[in-house]
Design a protein around this motif. Structure first.
Motif, PDB file in Angstrom:
ATOM      1  N   GLU A 276     -39.088  -0.507  26.102  1.00  0.00           N
ATOM      2  CA  GLU A 276     -38.443  -2.040  26.367  1.00  0.00           C
ATOM      3  C   GLU A 276     -39.821  -3.020  26.224  1.00  0.00           C
ATOM      4  O   GLU A 276     -39.542  -3.983  25.936  1.00  0.00           O
ATOM      5  N   GLY A 278     -42.297  -2.447  24.699  1.00  0.00           N
ATOM      6  CA  GLY A 278     -43.012  -2.624  23.376  1.00  0.00           C
ATOM      7  C   GLY A 278     -44.529  -1.699  23.180  1.00  0.00           C
ATOM      8  O   GLY A 278     -45.416  -2.105  22.468  1.00  0.00           O
ATOM      9  N   LYS A 322     -42.902   3.883  20.307  1.00  0.00           N
ATOM     10  CA  LYS A 322     -44.132   3.925  19.470  1.00  0.00           C
ATOM     11  C   LYS A 322     -44.907   5.067  19.799  1.00  0.00           C
ATOM     12  O   LYS A 322     -45.596   4.829  21.046  1.00  0.00           O
TER      13      LYS A 322
END
Length: 427
Positions: A276, A278, A322
């Motif tokens: 959320e 990033g 990521k």
């Protein structure tokens, strides 16, 4: 340089099966043209040039050509030296061992690494100038820690510097920096940036290798972390944080930390929070025997960390986090070659193509967040493409079919090229 000219050296790798670092589908019968330190052409049509033009030609004979490997969490100085060498060895020997390990790491096919604690900016400078051989380095310089934190390597009877004591040996050699309170944290971050850090490393929770901090401890107040993030942001870069637990990860993310280093004790909600926000999860596929600890307390911490690995990787995939890959091998020089084994172990959690992508362009995307602190920003890392850095490996065999090939680089890597220079050639 070609003798008698000012033109950059030209090299053609012919008839390769190319994995470009991004796409799982490879391309067959490809010629890759290198001029100087860059790839200038990737073509299925034969590239003009031969040895009579001063071009170095290498026939790949249909073998697998891929970008150089990368490691998002190394300790070059820590890989190369034991704790006793850190505490008692001559400083010159510490750097000599580090330079020797940099060469060995390059010969394992690792052409770029992010160093997460240690005085490697001088080593990077020497490598970049061509004085020694080694990978490209993104240095963090000293790990920044609170008193009694993960990177406090002083002895228990030492008086903290805040109370008038002297810095520890590991602070003297810029492996760690203990700093308490916002003013000292700001100074510590700025000190690392002054010394050449491309990103900042904070320790925000307990760890296996450290003596005084249980894994569940929260380290640094939100105000201290925000101060570090602000100082790094002002230099155009980011903060990465050593932290394992949900509470520690949440505090780090709330304060603006960009990269969570480890995270093995996270729960699913915390992994979803990383996605959320990033942020990045820089993870290591640890096995218990990657590290060895002489006392039961640290051995138990190591066991607990390793047991969290499977679930966290699964949640990271599920939530689209990521994710970068690294090793974090430390203080056991005899274990440094495990770097290659741990890279192949990534295939236990991802498809082989996904693993190779993470080991190349995936890690590179995290490295490049250093912005103008990234001294390699003149070209792309982790890919085989026109304009990219010429960092390449020619593999005997197909790692997409059998990722274990990368665990034995001595046998399976026929050619290693870094920045257009041949490091190994058994092609």
């Amino acid at each position: 340089m070609t003798p008698g000219t000012n033109a950059p050296q030209r090299m053609i790798i012919r008839n390769a099966r190319v994995f470009d670092g991004v796409n799982a589908k490879t391309q067959d019968n490809v010629d890759v043209l290198i001029e100087g330190s860059h790839v200038v052409g990737v073509s299925s049509a034969p590239v003009a040039g031969d040895a009579s033009d001063g071009v170095i030609e290498i026939d790949a004979r249909g073998r697998f050509l891929m970008p150089g490997l990368s490691d998002a969490h190394v300790h070059l100085m820590g890989n190369a030296n034991s704790m006793m060498e850190f505490l008692q060895g001559p400083t010159g020997a510490l750097y000599g061992n580090t330079i020797a390990e940099a060469k060995r790491m390059l010969l394992r096919g690792f052409t770029t690494v992010r160093d997460m604690g240690g005085d490697t900016a001088p080593v990077k400078s020497l490598i970049d100038r061509g004085v020694f051989e080694g990978p490209r380095i993104f240095p963090s310089q000293a790990m920044i820690s609170q008193t009694s934190g993960h990177a406090d390597f002083s002895f228990v009877y030492d008086v903290p510097e805040e109370f008038g004591g002297a810095p520890s040996r590991t602070e003297d050699i810029h492996f760690t920096r203990v700093a308490d309170g916002v003013p000292r944290v700001l100074a510590a971050v700025r000190e690392q940036l002054k010394m050449g850090a491309s990103q900042i490393k904070l320790t925000l929770g307990g760890g296996a290798a450290s003596m005084y901090d249980p894994l569940n401890t929260l380290q640094y107040t939100p105000e201290e972390i925000r101060a570090a993030v602000q100082a790094a942001t002002d230099y155009g870069t980011y903060v990465a944080a050593h932290v394992y637990t949900p509470a520690g990860i949440a505090r780090a993310l709330d304060a603006g930390v960009t990269s969570i280093e480890h995270g093995h004790l996270a729960d699913e909600a915390t992994i979803a929070l990383i996605a959320e926000k990033g942020a990045w999860l820089s993870m290591q596929p640890f096995a218990e025997d990657d590290h060895h600890y002489p006392d039961p307390v640290r051995a138990a911490k190591n066991t607990e960390i390793c047991h969290g690995t499977d679930e966290v990787y699964g949640w990271a995939r599920q939530h689209g986090v990521k994710t970068a890959w690294g090793t974090d091998l430390l203080l056991e020089p005899q274990s440094a070659p495990r770097q290659s084994v741990m890279a192949a172990r990534l295939g236990d959690f991802y498809s082989n193509a996904e693993a190779l992508t993470m080991l190349t362009s995936g890690n590179a995307a995290l490295f490049e967040l250093a912005g103008e602190r990234n001294t390699y920003r003149g070209a792309k890392l982790g890919v085989i493409a026109e304009g990219a850095w010429a960092d390449l490996i020619l593999v005997d065999g197909d790692p997409i079919a059998d990722l274990s090939l990368i665990a034995d680089p001595d046998t399976n890597f026929a050619l290693i090229v870094k920045s257009g220079q041949i490091v190994k050639n058994e092609a």
